[in-house]
Design a protein around this motif. Sequence first.
Motif: not given
Length: 257
Positions: A64-67, A134-140, A145-149
């Motif tokens: 998720q972080g890479w994408y 899912a909104a990109p902001e939810a991933v961000d 927070n270093g957690e999986p989205a």
Amino acid sequence: MPTISDTLVCRLAEADHVAVLTGAGISAESGIPTFRDPDGLWDEFEPQELANVEAFLDNPTLVQGWYQRRRQVVEEAEPNAGHRALKALEAHVPSVSVVTQNVDDLHNRAGSDAVIELHGNITRNYCVDCERTAAPEAVDAAIRNGEPACCPACDGLIRPDVVWFGERLPPEAVERADAATARADVLLSVGTSAVVYPAARYPVRAREHGAYVAEVNPDTTGVTPDVDESIRGPAGEVLPALVEAVADRSEEGAGAP
Ligand code: BJW
């Protein structure tokens, strides 16, 4: 400027339908790295580690972080002269379909009318369980927070809406791309190494259906032996020159008695 044949210019000026297969190279001049060039994404990262579903399930936060980082690069990028030239081609040809392997949304942002996204779109995300967007902001927020989205509705993992190796391409996109390439009078293969299937079949398939096929690429590709013409140069230079030549030819044709 690399040589562009009169045959290609004439065939484009007279075409009813043109299909353009694009790959990462058309966005290189917008500052988005390709995959397989030196300094490309896979010079630094193994695709097996990041661009497949097993890697994602093993380490969702890493993938998720890479994408997310790649999405940020894409969001800051702008369509370049190559993307804009394909939009401009629509003024001279009744129907132009852009069949893209790119996930960067730049053909849409350049205004192309018929964009067919074979490998998805990195600006979208969805839940692997309930398939809600899912909104990109939810991933961000999760990445910060270093957690999986995870999905706010069902807590399933959120993934980018891209097609990884071994995954089925979106059936509607494949259907449209099949139709567009089968009825094309001309197919341009632009900025793709043409080694990933099924996309790499389209230039060959179009030629079997009678299209004139040209590639625009600084280097040889998987379809070089199968095309009518190779124009060796960057898309951001070649495509505007090509569209200008088609415009000139169309005007000459319109002025003829
Ligand atoms: C410039 C330039 C400038 C630089 N101007 N040019 C048949 C035969 C063999 C294998 C297969 C087969 N059918 C399927 C397969 C397996 C596999 C495959 O193709 N493997 C091959 C590698 C051997 N295909 C798949 O798995 C596909 N799925 C599938 O077929 O499913 C079947 C199925 C059916 C039923 C149920 C389940 C499954 C899926 C393929 C998905 C590809 N995904 C990726 C990642 C997307 C997500 C992400 O972004 O991370 O898509 S891989 C990567 O490669 C990405 C690209 O879209 C794709 C193509 O790369 P592209 O665009 O060509 O980039 P590069 O870097 O390779 O080339 C850049 C070019 O630009 C170079 O040529 C430069 O010279 C040039 N360039 N500057 C113009 N300025």
